[in-house]
Design a protein around this motif. Structure first.
Motif, short mmCIF file in Angstrom:
data_model
loop_
_atom_site.label_atom_id
_atom_site.label_comp_id
_atom_site.label_asym_id
_atom_site.label_seq_id
_atom_site.Cartn_x
_atom_site.Cartn_y
_atom_site.Cartn_z
N ILE A 118 0.84 -1.41 -0.12
CA ILE A 118 -0.12 -0.03 0.18
C ILE A 118 0.95 1.33 0.05
CG2 ILE A 118 -1.72 1.15 1.37
CD1 ILE A 118 -2.70 -1.56 2.25
N GLN A 119 2.02 1.02 1.00
CA GLN A 119 2.91 2.37 0.91
C GLN A 119 3.33 2.59 -0.42
OE1 GLN A 119 5.44 1.83 4.01
NE2 GLN A 119 5.79 3.77 4.43
N LYS A 120 3.70 1.38 -1.21
CA LYS A 120 4.35 1.84 -2.71
C LYS A 120 3.35 2.58 -3.41
CE LYS A 120 7.68 -1.65 -3.31
NZ LYS A 120 7.51 -3.19 -3.11
N SER A 121 1.87 2.14 -3.15
CA SER A 121 0.83 2.73 -3.94
C SER A 121 0.76 4.37 -3.63
CB SER A 121 -0.42 2.09 -3.59
OG SER A 121 -0.57 1.08 -4.32
N LEU A 122 1.38 4.48 -2.62
CA LEU A 122 1.27 5.97 -2.31
C LEU A 122 2.11 6.84 -3.30
CD1 LEU A 122 1.72 6.39 1.48
CD2 LEU A 122 -0.36 6.72 0.31
N PRO A 127 -3.19 9.44 -9.30
CA PRO A 127 -3.41 10.11 -8.33
C PRO A 127 -4.59 9.52 -7.52
CG PRO A 127 -3.95 11.44 -10.34
CD PRO A 127 -3.26 10.53 -10.52
N GLN A 128 -5.47 8.92 -8.34
CA GLN A 128 -6.60 8.43 -7.63
C GLN A 128 -6.18 7.11 -6.84
OE1 GLN A 128 -9.70 7.86 -10.65
NE2 GLN A 128 -11.18 6.76 -9.34
N LEU A 129 -5.15 6.45 -7.21
CA LEU A 129 -4.69 5.08 -6.55
C LEU A 129 -3.81 5.66 -5.33
CD1 LEU A 129 -3.50 2.58 -9.18
CD2 LEU A 129 -5.63 2.58 -7.64
N ARG A 130 -3.15 6.97 -5.58
CA ARG A 130 -2.54 7.58 -4.41
C ARG A 130 -3.58 7.65 -3.19
NH1 ARG A 130 0.37 10.76 -8.27
NH2 ARG A 130 -0.60 12.44 -7.35
N ILE A 162 -5.51 17.34 -5.93
CA ILE A 162 -6.26 17.49 -4.89
C ILE A 162 -7.01 16.43 -4.22
CG2 ILE A 162 -6.90 20.19 -5.38
CD1 ILE A 162 -9.57 19.20 -6.75
N HIS A 163 -7.37 15.51 -5.07
CA HIS A 163 -7.97 14.33 -4.42
C HIS A 163 -6.84 13.61 -3.36
CE1 HIS A 163 -11.56 14.16 -6.91
NE2 HIS A 163 -10.57 14.36 -8.02
N VAL A 164 -5.64 13.67 -3.50
CA VAL A 164 -4.73 13.47 -2.78
C VAL A 164 -4.69 14.00 -1.44
CG1 VAL A 164 -2.39 12.42 -2.39
CG2 VAL A 164 -3.54 12.18 -4.51
N ARG A 165 -4.71 15.40 -1.78
CA ARG A 165 -4.46 16.25 -0.65
C ARG A 165 -5.73 15.99 0.25
NH1 ARG A 165 -2.57 20.33 -4.30
NH2 ARG A 165 -4.26 21.73 -3.81
N ARG A 166 -7.04 15.93 -0.37
CA ARG A 166 -8.09 15.80 0.48
C ARG A 166 -8.11 14.43 1.23
NH1 ARG A 166 -13.97 17.25 0.23
NH2 ARG A 166 -15.12 15.57 0.40
N ALA A 167 -7.64 13.45 0.57
CA ALA A 167 -7.43 12.15 1.32
C ALA A 167 -6.52 12.39 2.50
CB ALA A 167 -7.08 10.91 0.36
#
Lengths: 828, 555
Positions: A118-122, A127-130, A162-167
Motif C-alpha cells: 500500500i505504501q508503494k501505491s502512495l 493520483p486516484q490510486l494514491r 487535490i484528491h490526494v490532499r483531500r485524502a
C-alpha cells in the motif's frame, strides 16, 4: 427538498414499479441459483482467490465481500485475499482494500504484510490510486503503523492532486484515533491543509480539524477569511463542519460589543448613517467586520438543499448575530417542513426552540403548522406546541383559527391528542389574557362531554385558569358544581370538589360549598377514592370556615409548630401535584400555655352552640371516612379530625387548609430543552438524554470578554504568507518557535531559514526513528517530485529532511506552483 | 456534536439484516439494535435514544421501499446530518442499482455497494455523496451496468465500448480523466458522452390542503419539486425559464421559499426570478423545490388575482346521521374543469406532447395525450376510524369500492375517475356507513346512570344560590325520561365514534395547481463545452399534481 428517489417514485406509476420489482426479484433468484453464492465450498473459493486470472480473483473477491456483508465468517480467507493487494487491476485492489479495512483489526500481523504494498501505491502515478492508498492505509486499525500513516499524510499534504490532499486531510482524524501521540504532527499538517487554496481540500481539512482538535482556534485565525470565502463552494458536509466551527470560533473571538444608538437609526447600523433627530436610544450589538463577513456568507447557504446546512446557518444566526438576522432563516426553516417526515420532525424541534425566543417572524407561516390527520404523534405534539407559542402573537383571525383547530382535536378519539390539545388551550389562555375568557368557555363546553378523559383534562386546565384569577370566576365554579351531577370521571370530580372547597370562604352568606358537601355526603360510599379524599378535604374546609365565622371574636393564639411539622406533608393537594405552599414557613410563635387555656375556655361555648348542620355534616363525613376501606382516606380523616379537634383554635387549621395557593404556570413542553444547542441531538432527545445533554454534547461557548479576545490582526491575510512562510502573522507561540528557529539558523549554516531542520529539536520532543521511518524516508526521496507548493510551510516539521535536497526541490516547487495555477484556471 | 457516521445497517422487509457497514468506533451490532428499535411502539420517530445500551446509543432510522436503514451513534451527532446522509445513501443506491431499491438488488451487487459505501463516507466523515462524482470512482461491472441501462440511466456512451472496460483501461495507464483535472463542477462527472442528447423536466406538486367542516379552506399549499433528467454530452450550460399566471410579479409571488440544487446560479435567480441558469449533473436530479400558497389572501401577503382555490377532488363529511346517530356519509366532489388547462393545451401541445409520449412509451400510452387534457386518476378517499370502533357495517358506496375490515385504521374508498366524472367536468359519489361501537358500552350505561339517578337533581342558579326541591317525579315518568336519556346518551356515545376527518388522494397529470409552466429551456452555446452544433436536446416537460391524503376535510 424532497429526495429524488421519492419524486421518481411518484412519477413512475405503481404498476411499473411492482412489475419491475417482481422482475428483478426473479432475476435475483436466478442469479443466486446460477452462482451458488452461499454454498460455494471454501476450497474452491480459495482456489479462485489464488488464481492467476484476474477474472477468477474478482469473482472470488465478490463472494468474499458478499459473505462479509452478510456477517458470515470469512476470516479464513484473510491471507488469500491480502495476497491480491499487489494486483494491477484496480477493481481487485479496491475490493481487497474494502476487505482489509473491515478485518485488519482482527488479524493485525497479517495485515501488516500488506502495508508495504500500500505504501508503494502512495507514490503511484495515478493520483486516484494514491488517494485510495492513503485512505486505506490510514483506515487500517493497527496502532503500530501510526508513524507510517503520519508520514503518508505528510506526503499527501504536498501532493499536486487535490484528491490526494483531500485524502490526506481525511486521514488525519483516523491517524489521531490510531495513536493520539501523533497530534503535534497532525496539527501541523492541518495547518497546511486549512490554508489550501482549493475549497475541496480546505473543507475536508475543517472536517478533520473538528474531529481532532476543535478548540485550537489559534490555527484558524489566519485561515478565517479564506475559509469564509470558500464556504459557499464547499460541499455540503464541509459546510456543516465549517459552520459548526464558526459558532465556536466567533464566540471565542468576537466579543459582544454594545453601542447606544438613536432609536430611529436602528435599521441603519449596517450602513454608516446614524440619524440624530430622535432622543431615544437603544442598545445595539455592534458586529465585528469579520463576523459580519461570516454572517453574510451564510446567507446564500439558506437555499441549500441539505436541511442540516439550513439548520446550521440558523444556528449561526441564532447564537452569533443580532436577533434580526434569524428572520432571514425563518423562511428556509419552514421550507424544511416540505421534506420527508423524518427531516420534518427534527426541523420542528429546532423551530420550536427558535420560536420560544423569537416567535414573531413565524407568525405569517402559522398555517404551516396546522395538523394533518396523517401526522404521527411526535410531529403533532411539536406542531401543537408551536401553535400555542405563536398564539399570543397572532392577529384575531389566526387566533380564531388556532382555537377552533384545538377545539377540533380536543374532540377527537386519540386520547393523547385530546389531552395535548386541551393543555394547549390552557397554555393559550395563560399566555394571552385577552382570549382567556374565550378559552374558558371552550373548555367549559367540554366539561359536559361524555368522554371522561377529555373532561378530566379540561377540568385540570380550567382549575389552573381559575386559580390565576379567582375573583372573577365565582360563577364558573357554581357552573362546574352543577356538573357534579353528571360527571363520572374520578379526576374530574376531584378537581371540581377541590375548586368548590377553594371558594368555600368567599361570600359566606351565599356560598354553595356546604350544600355541595351535603349532596356529596349522600353518595359518599359510591364515590371513587380520589373524589372521597377531596370530599373529606372539602368538609374540613367548610368546617374551618364555619368555625372561623363563629369564633370571629375569639382570636385563637398561634399554633404550636411541632404540630404543623408533623402534619405539614402537603397532603391537601387535590391531584397530587405540588402546587401547595409550605405552611411551615408561616407558623410564627409557640405558646402552648396560652393555647391550652384558651382551648379549655372556649370548649363549652362551642358545644353549647351545638348541632349546626355544618357540624353535623362534618361529624358524619368523619364517621364515613373512619370506616372507609382506604387507609389513605382514614388517615386523612384522622389528620383533619385532630387538627380541628379544638374548635377554638383554628389558626393552625386555617394555615394548613386555607393557605393561598400559588398560581400554577404550565410551561411549554419544550421550555426545558430550549437551552440545548440548535441542531444537536440533545435538543431532539430532550430530558431523556440527561441535564447536560448526550455524551459528546457541547453547549455553545460563552461570549469572550471584551479585551481578552485574540487580536483581530491575526486574521489579517498576507498572501505571501501562504507561500513565503516568513512574513506571516502568527500566534505568540508560533512567534516563539520562529525566534528559536532563527536563532538556530543564525548559529547554524542553513541557507534557507525555513528549512533548518536540526534546530527544531529543541522545540518539540524529538522522535525516535523506527526502521519503518527510515524506509519511508528512502521512499520519500524518490517521490519528492510529487510534493506540492506547500512544502515550505512544513519547514517546522523538517527534522527528517535532508539538506542536500533543497536546491533540487526548489526548482521542483516552481514547476509545481505553475501547474497549481493551471488547476485554478481550470476551476475558474 | 462532532460525531460522524458510525455505521449503516440495512434490513429487508422481513427485518433480516442484509448489510452491515461499520465506519469507525464500535457501535452496537445490527442484530443488537434491531430488537431495541422494534420495541419502540409505532409510529417510530426517526431518532430514538436508547439510554440503557452500552454505550447509550442514538438510533437514526429511515424506511424506504420497505427497506429499513439504521445508523447508530454513541455521541451527540447532528441528527439532520445523519438523516440527510441516509437519504443520500438511498438516492445513490437507487442511482446505481436502479429503482425501486430491493433487497435482492443489494444482495446481488455487494461489490458495487461496498465501493459506494467506501467512497461516500471515510471513517465517519461524510465525503462524497454526489452520484456523478461517485460514477467517476466506482466501476459498475457488466451486468449491473446493463441493469443501469435498462432503467434508463446513462452509462457513458456506447460508442466507447463498455464503460467499465474503458475506464479501468484508462486508469491503468494513469490517464483517468478525473485525476488530472480538478473537479470544477463537483456534481458533474467528467467526459459525459451521449449519442442522443435529451433533457426532460418534470414538475411535481404535492397538495397539502386542510378544509374546515364548512368547506372553507384553512390552509392550502402545493409543494413543488422540479426534477430534471439531463443526458447531454460535454458541459452544457442551460437556461430554464419558468412562467406563472400574472407575469413576472406573479411568479415572484407564487413561487415561495425556493430551494436549489447546488448547480443553480443563485445570483441569476435573484436578479430574475423564474430564470434558472445551471450546468446540470449527468442523469437524474432534483433541480429545485418550492412552495405555493394557494390561499394568498388569508396570510395577509397582499391580494392575488388567482385566489380562488380549485381542487380536482375533495370530500364532504356528514356525521351522526340516522336514528342512533351511528351513520356517517362522505361525499366525494370531483371537478376536472381545470382553470388553466386551456392555456396548457395551446402551450404544451405539438412537439412537446410528442416528446412526452415517446418518453413514456414504456409506461402508459394514455399519458401521451395528457398535455391536451389534464387527467385525473387514482382517486382514493381515506377516512380514519377511531380505534374504539368495533366494526363498520353497511358500507354503501354509490360508485367505486370501499374496504374496511375490523381492526383497520381507516376506510379506503377507491373511485374510478372515468366513471365518476360527468361529461361536464363535475361529478361525485357518496359513501355511507354505520359505526358499531364497543360491546361493553350498553352495560356500562346502567351503572353510570345508576350513580346519576341516585343523586338528587340539583339546580344551581348561576347568579343566586338556590336548591330546587327534591326530585318529585313519579316512577313511570322517570322511566320514560330514562329511555329518552338513554337515546340521547347513545347518540352522544356514537358521536365519539365518528371519524374526525377524511382525506382524498389522487393524481392529475398535465396540470399544476400553481399554474407554473416551463417557458423555455435553452442551451447557452457560448458557455457550453463539448456539445455539437445545432443540438436541441430539450425533449419535453411533464406536469403532475399529487395528493397523498393531502386534501383533508375536518368534520
Amino acid at each position: 427538498m424532497e429526495s429524488i428517489s421519492k419524486i421518481s417514485s411518484m412519477l413512475e406509476t405503481a404498476r411499473d414499479l411492482t412489475l419491475e420489482a417482481a422482475q428483478s426479484a426473479g432475476s435475483a433468484r436466478a442469479f443466486k441459483t446460477n452462482t451458488p453464492l452461499r454454498k460455494i465450498p471454501p476450497l474452491q473459493l480459495k482456489k479462485l482467490l489464488d488464481s492467476r486470472n484476474d477474472r477468477d480473483v474478482l469473482e472470488g473477491l465478490r463472494k468474499v465481500i458478499s459473505m462479509m456483508y452478510r456477517s458470515q465468517p470469512c476470516l479464513t480467507y484473510f491471507s488469500a485475499v491480502i495476497k491480491n493487494v499487489a494486483s494491477a487491476n484496480v477493481e481487485i485492489k479496491k475490493l481487497v482494500y474494502i476487505y482489509l479495512l473491515q478485518y485488519a483489526e482482527t488479524e493485525p500481523d497479517l495485515a501488516l504484510l500488506s502495508i508495504n504494498t500500500i505504501q508503494k501505491s502512495l507514490s503511484d502515478k495515478d493520483p486516484q490510486l494514491r488517494a485510495l492508498a492513503l485512505m486505506v492505509m490510514s483506515g487500517i486499525r493497527v496502532p503500530v503503523i501510526s508513524q507510517i500513516v503520519s508520514l503518508g499524510i505528510k506526503k499527501g499534504c504536498g501532493d499536486m492532486n487535490i484528491h490526494v490532499r483531500r485524502a490526506a486531510a481525511l486521514a488525519i482524524p483516523k491517524c489521531y484515533r490510531l495513536d493520539p501521540n501523533t497530534l503535534p504532527q497532525l496539527i501541523e499538517y492541518l495547518n497546511i491543509l486549512l490554508g489550501d487554496k482549493q475549497y475541496y481540500v480546505a473543507g475536508a481539512a475543517v472536517m478533520a480539524f473538528m474531529d481532532v482538535c476543535p478548540h485550537r482556534i489559534d490555527l484558524i485565525h489566519k485561515h478565517y477569511r479564506g475559509l469564509i470565502r470558500k464556504l459557499v463552494d464547499m460541499d455540503e458536509w464541509s459546510q456543516l463542519a465549517t459552520l459548526r466551527l464558526m459558532v465556536y470560533y466567533a464566540r471565542k473571538c468576537f466579543p459582544r460589543r454594545k453601542r447606544k444608538v438613536k432609536k430611529n437609526a436602528a435599521k441603519d447600523f449596517y450602513g454608516d448613517e446614524v440619524g440624530d433627530d430622535n432622543d431615544e436610544t437603544e442598545e445595539i450589538q455592534v458586529l465585528d467586520s469579520d463576523l459580519e463577513l461570516l454572517l453574510n456568507a451564510c446567507k446564500s447557504l439558506l437555499q441549500s438543499h441539505n436541511s442540516a446546512v439550513v439548520i446550521a446557518v440558523a444556528r449561526c444566526y441564532f447564537y452569533l448575530a443580532p436577533p434580526e438576522y434569524i428572520d432571514a432563516a425563518v423562511g428556509p426553516l419552514i421550507s424544511l417542513l416540505r421534506g420527508s417526515q423524518d427531516i420534518k420532525h427534527i426541523a420542528l424541534y429546532n423551530i420550536v426552540s427558535i420560536c420560544l425566543v423569537r416567535p414573531n417572524p413565524f407568525v405569517r407561516y402559522v398555517t404551516h403548522f396546522l395538523i394533518h390527520a396523517t401526522d404521527p404523534p411526535h410531529v403533532w405534539r411539536l406542531k401543537l406546541e408551536i401553535l400555542t407559542i405563536l398564539f399570543p402573537h397572532c392577529n384575531a383571525l389566526f387566533k380564531g383559527m388556532i382555537l377552533s383547530e384545538l377545539e377540533h382535536f380536543s374532540r377527537g378519539s386519540d386520547r393523547e391528542l385530546v389531552r395535548e390539545s386541551v393543555r394547549s388551550i390552557g397554555r393559550c389562555a395563560q399566555n394571552d389574557s385577552a382570549t382567556s375568557q374565550r378559552c374558558l368557555r371552550l373548555l367549559l363546553k367540554q366539561v359536559s362531554s361524555t368522554d371522561g378523559n377529555l373532561v378530566a383534562e379540561s377540568l385540570t386546565v380550567i382549575r389552573h385558569l381559575i386559580q390565576q384569577d379567582p375573583a372573577s370566576h365565582i360563577k364558573t365554579v357554581i357552573r362546574l358544581a352543577k356538573n357534579l351531577d353528571t360527571t363520572t370521571n374520578a379526576h374530574a370530580r376531584a378537581s371540581i370538589i377541590w375548586l368548590v372547597g377553594e371558594f368555600a370562604g368567599i361570600d359566606p352568606e351565599n356560598n354553595i360549598a356546604a350544600d355541595v358537601l351535603r349532596i356529596l355526603a349522600k353518595g359518599f360510599v359510591h364515590e371513587p377514592e380520589a373524589a372521597k379524599l377531596q370530599i373529606v378535604l372539602l368538609a374540613a374546609k367548610v368546617y374551618v370556615h364555619h368555625l372561623n365565622r363563629l369564633g370571629g371574636t375569639i382570636q385563637p393564639p398561634l399554633a404550636p409548630s411541632q404540630l404543623s411539622d408533623a402534619n405539614n406533608d402537603g397532603n391537601t393537594l387535590p391531584l397530587g401535584d405540588d402546587k401547595e405552599t409550605d405552611a411551615e414557613g408561616q407558623t410564627v410563635d409557640v405558646n402552648p400555655y396560652l393555647y391550652d387555656s384558651v382551648a379549655r375556655a372556649s370548649l363549652p361555648q362551642n358545644e353549647g352552640d351545638g348541632e349546626h348542620p355544618i357540624i353535623i355534616l362534618w361529624r358524619y363525613i368523619l364517621l364515613l371516612a373512619r370506616y372507609d376501606t382506604s387507609y389513605d382516606i382514614r388517615d386523612r380523616a384522622r389528620l383533619y379530625k385532630s387538627l380541628l379537634a379544638n374548635p377554638a383554635s383554628t389558626q393552625l387549621a386555617s394555615l394548613l387548609l386555607l393557605a393561598p395557593k400559588p398560581v400554577p404556570h404550565a410551561p411549554s413542553p419544550s421550555e426545558y430543552r430550549k437551552d440545548f444547542m440548535l441542531g444537536s441531538a440533545s435538543l431532539a432527545v430532550g430530558e431523556e438524554g440527561g441535564l447536560n445533554g448526550l455524551r459528546g454534547y457541547e453547549p455553545p461557548p460563552d461570549w469572550v470578554e471584551d479585551g481578552t479576545q485574540p487580536d483581530a490582526a491575526l486574521r489579517q491575510e498576507d498572501y505571501r504568507a501562504e507561500f513565503g512562510g516568513e512574513k506571516k502573522i502568527t500566534t505568540a507561540g508560533e512567534r516563539l518557535d520562529e525566534a528559536a528557529k532563527t536563532a538556530a539558523a543564525s548559529s547554524g549554516s542553513a541557507i534557507n531559514p525555513g528549512m533548518n531542520g536540526v534546530g527544531v529539536g529543541t522545540g518539540r520532543p524529538s522522535k525516535a526513528k523506527t526502521l519503518d521511518d527510515w524506509l519511508a524516508e528512502d521512499e520519500d526521496e524518490g517521490e519528492e517530485e510529487e510534493s506540492g507548493d506547500e512544502e515550505e510551510d512544513e519547514s517546522e516539521e523538517g527534522s527528517e529532511e535532508e539538506e542536500g535536497e533543497e536546491d533540487e526541490e526548489e526548482e521542483e516547487e516552481e514547476e509545481e506552483t505553475e501547474s497549481e495555477e493551471e488547476h485554478d484556471r481550470l476551476v475558474k | 456534536m462532532s460525531g460522524g457516521i458510525e455505521a449503516v445497517y440495512i434490513f429487508d422487509q422481513h427485518n433480516n439484516p442484509i448489510l452491515e457497514h461499520v465506519y469507525y468506533s464500535r457501535p452496537l451490532a445490527a442484530r443488537d439494535i434491531l430488537p431495541l428499535y422494534l420495541a419502540h411502539p409505532e409510529p417510530r420517530p426517526p431518532l430514538i435514544y436508547l439510554p440503557n445500551t452500552n454505550p447509550p446509543t442514538l438510533v437514526f432510522s429511515l424506511i424506504h421501499d420497505q427497506l429499513l436503514f439504521i445508523s447508530p451513534a454513541s455521541v451527540d451527532t447532528e441528527p439532520l446530518l445523519v438523516l440527510e446522509f441516509l437519504h443520500r445513501v438511498v438516492d445513490v443506491l437507487e442511482e446505481f442499482l436502479g429503482a425501486p431499491l430491493l433487497a435482492s438488488k443489494i444482495e446481488g451487487a455487494y461489490d458495487v455497494v461496498a465501493q459506494l459505501f467506501l467512497e461516500m463516507c471515510d471513517a465517519g466523515t461524510v465525503c462524497n455523496t454526489e452520484p456523478n462524482a461517485l460514477r467517476d470512482f466506482v466501476d459498475v461491472p457488466g451486468w449491473v451496468g446493463k441493469l443501469l441501462g435498462g432503467v434508463g440511466l446513462p452509462v457513458s456512451s456506447p460508442a466507447l465500448g463498455s464503460s467499465s472496460g474503458s475506464l479501468s483501461l484508462q486508469r491503468q495507464h494513469g490517464l483517468a480523466p478525473s485525476s488530472t483535472s480538478t473537479p470544477a463542477l463537483p456534481w458533474r462527472r467528467s467526459n459525459v458522452r451521449h449519442t442522443s442528447n435529451e433533457i426532460y423536466v418534470d414538475i411535481v406538486e404535492t397538495l397539502s390542503v386542510i378544509l374546515a367542516p364548512s368547506g372553507r379552506p384553512l390552509s392550502a399549499f402545493a409543494n413543488g419539486s422540479i426534477a430534471c433528467t439531463a443526458k447531454v454530452s460535454g458541459v452544457p450550460d442551460l437556461l430554464l425559464t419558468l412562467t406563472a399566471p400574472g407575469g413576472k410579479a406573479g411568479l415572484d409571488k407564487t413561487l415561495e421559499l425556493p430551494v436549489f440544487h447546488p448547480c443553480v446560479r443563485l445570483a441569476r435567480w435573484r436578479e430574475q426570478p423564474g430564470v434558472l441558469s445551471f450546468v446540470p449533473p449527468d442523469g437524474r436530479f432534483m433541480l429545485a423545490g418550492y412552495e405555493v400558497d394557494l390561499l394568498p389572501n388569508t396570510t395577509g401577503k397582499g391580494m392575488n388575482s388567482a385566489s380562488s382555490l380549485h381542487l380536482p377532488a375533495s370530500v364532504e363529511m356528514k356525521t351522526s346521521l340516522g336514528l342512533n346517530g351511528a351513520d356517517f356519509e362522505a361525499r366525494l366532489l370531483l371537478s376536472t374543469n381545470f382553470p388553466s388547462s386551456a392555456t396548457a393545451g395551446s402551450l404544451g401541445a405539438g412537439a412537446r406532447g410528442g416528446g412526452i409520449s415517446s418518453r413514456l412509451g414504456n409506461s402508459s400510452p394514455a399519458f401521451g395525450g395528457s398535455s391536451n387534457q389534464p387527467l385525473l386518476e387514482a382517486i382514493v378517499v381515506t377516512i380514519p376510524i377511531p380505534s374504539s370502533v368495533r366494526n363498520l357495517t353497511d358500507l354503501r358506496a354509490s360508485r367505486g369500492e370501499a374496504h374496511y375490515s375490523p381492526g383497520d385504521k381507516a376506510v379506503e374508498w377507491r373511485v374510478s375517475a372515468k366513471e365518476a366524472v360527468l361529461p361536464n367536468g363535475t361529478g361525485g359519489a357518496t359513501l355511507r356507513c354505520t359505526v358499531v361501537g364497543p360491546l361493553s358500552e350498553d352495560d356500562d350505561n346502567d351503572l353510570d346512570s345508576g350513580f346519576r339517578l341516585t343523586a338528587d337533581t340539583v339546580d344551581y342558579n348561576e347568579d343566586t344560590y338556590q336548591t330546587s326541591s327534591l326530585a318529585n317525579a313519579t316512577d313511570n315518568a322517570a322511566s320514560s325520561k330514562q329511555n329518552e336519556q338513554r337515546d340521547l346518551r347513545r347518540i352522544q356515545l356514537n358521536k365519539t365514534l365518528m371519524p374526525s376527518s377524511a382525506a382524498v388522494s389522487f393524481t392529475v397529470k398535465g396540470w399544476l395547481p400553481s399554474g407554473i409552466r416551463v417557458d423555455s429551456l435553452v442551451i447557452n452555446t457560448r458557455t457550453s463545452k463539448g456539445l455539437g452544433e445545432g443540438v436541441k436536446p430539450y425533449k419535453g416537460v411533464k406536469y403532475l399534481t399529487v395528493s397523498k391524503q393531502g386534501v383533508e376535510t375536518r368534520c
